[in-house]
Design a protein around this motif. Structure first.
Motif, PDB file in Angstrom:
ATOM      1  N   GLY A 168       0.792  -1.219   0.000  1.00  0.00           N
ATOM      2  CA  GLY A 168       0.000   0.000   0.000  1.00  0.00           C
ATOM      3  C   GLY A 168       0.825   1.270   0.000  1.00  0.00           C
ATOM      4  O   GLY A 168       0.277   2.368  -0.022  1.00  0.00           O
ATOM      5  N   THR A 169       2.136   1.119   0.034  1.00  0.00           N
ATOM      6  CA  THR A 169       3.029   2.281   0.034  1.00  0.00           C
ATOM      7  C   THR A 169       3.864   2.304  -1.239  1.00  0.00           C
ATOM      8  O   THR A 169       4.336   1.269  -1.705  1.00  0.00           O
ATOM      9  N   GLU A 186       0.971   6.991  -0.101  1.00  0.00           N
ATOM     10  CA  GLU A 186      -0.036   5.936  -0.120  1.00  0.00           C
ATOM     11  C   GLU A 186      -1.063   6.150  -1.231  1.00  0.00           C
ATOM     12  O   GLU A 186      -1.900   5.278  -1.471  1.00  0.00           O
TER      13      GLU A 186
END
Length: 377
Positions: free
Chosen positions: A52-53, A73
């Motif tokens: 998610g990053t 993000e």
């Protein structure tokens, strides 16, 4: 007691009403974004860390003698994470001009490929660029040189490393031979000489070669994949020769390559023209194998300045392609310049797609509002 409870409920409601929205809530409220992104990088590269990053690396961006990174993000709001690699040390093989980083995750390790000036320079060449690789346990570094030398020395200066892993697990390295001391005979060069502009025109060419699995070297000899057109009646000659025909400089570039595979076709994107000028632009070619041969596309360039159409963007180039996790969406990440940024390069992210007939299209450069990346339904 009832009155006290009522007062307490009212106070809680007031506190809740004054509560600042969370970072997640703020991002959800941002339904659009507009270019350029608030990151001053050249040659941007984004790593999807799979959790998610995202991490963005590039040339410049606050780094001294090395590279820095930003994290995000949502691909729009970026946080500076500091310098991740430092060269020009007593133990490093390099000394200056740190360019075009790309970071790849392999298992639990991260590998940074980059260009820099090689210290080993017995003839004191002005451009002695080579490609190296550094390793880290984290996307935020520190990255440490994997070897005390460049990956390999082809006998001429090289920049702009890009690594592709084919379906069979074979690694391939793509790079650009620098223009330095590489004059090439062509009709464009003859034309410019006849006009009294330049005695010669230097060129950079894109090569590909198999890369060893441990990144310690290459397998076999590099293969020439892309170069500027020789003939002026070649349909690619006009846009790839603008640095010369506009009298910017006596060089024609083919650099900043990025290779990916889609629907069984190998696409290699590349940038042409003076990297510091307004005519920097992006084209692509297609092939049936990772080392070509490649055929340049009829719809080139697919990304270029828009000032001639009333826009505000010039110098678009050195792109990479960012895919959604399920590969249904893809975005072109590149640098450009605007009136506001001047000569400073800033990052753009625009949608791109492959048409049913295999044609690659980039919907850019844009500066107007559009949906956040990977949120289209």
């Amino acid at each position: 007691m009832i009155k006290s409870i009522s007062v307490m409920v009212a106070l809680l409601a007031l506190v809740a009403g004054c509560r600042q929205p969370s970072k997640k809530e703020t991002k959800q409220a941002e339904i659009t974004y507009s270019n350029p992104i608030d990151v001053a990088f050249g040659d941007p590269y984004i790593l999807d860390n799979g959790d998610g990053t995202y991490y963005m690396y590039g040339t410049g961006g606050g780094a001294k003698d090395g590279f820095a990174t930003y994290s995000s993000e949502d691909l729009i709001n970026w946080e500076f994470e500091g310098q991740v690699y430092t060269g020009n040390t007593d133990s490093s093989w390099n000394e200056k001009w740190f360019w075009a980083p790309e970071v790849y995750k392999r298992g639990e390790k991260y590998y940074l490929f980059f260009s820099a000036q090689w210290k080993e320079n017995p003839t004191n060449e002005e451009e002695n660029f080579m490609i190296g690789v550094a390793e880290s346990d984290s996307p935020t570094g520190p990255f440490i040189d994997l070897f005390d030398r460049p990956i390999f020395n082809p006998g001429y200066p090289i920049i702009d490393a890009n690594v592709f892993v084919d379906d069979d697990g074979t690694n391939y390295l793509y790079y650009s031979r620098a223009c330095w001391k590489h004059p090439v005979q062509s009709e464009v060069a003859d034309w410019a000489k006849a006009k009294g502009w330049y005695d010669e025109v230097e060129e950079s060419w894109v090569y590909g070669v198999e890369l060893k699995s441990d990144f310690s070297g290459v397998v076999g000899e590099p293969v020439l994949l892309l170069r500027p057109p020789i003939s002026m009646d070649d349909q690619q000659a006009e846009w790839e020769s603008r640095s010369v025909t506009s009298q910017e400089i006596n060089r024609r570039w083919t650099e900043g390559s990025f290779l990916f595979k889609k629907n069984g076709i190998y696409y290699i994107m590349y940038s042409a023209n003076y990297y510091a000028g307004k005519n920097y632009a992006v084209g692509y070619a297609t092939g049936s194998s990772p080392l070509g041969p490649f055929t340049k596309a009829a719809n080139n360039p697919v990304l270029q300045k828009n000032v001639d159409q009333g826009g505000d963007v010039t110098g678009t180039g050195h792109n990479m392609v960012l895919f959604a996790a399920d590969s249904t969406e893809m975005y072109c990440v590149y640098h450009g310049r605007t009136t506001q940024s001047g000569q400073e390069r800033v990052v753009f992210i625009d949608p791109m797609r492959i048409e049913e007939d295999g044609t690659l299209v980039v919907d850019g450069p844009t500066t107007d509002a559009q949906p956040l990346p990977f949120t289209k339904k």
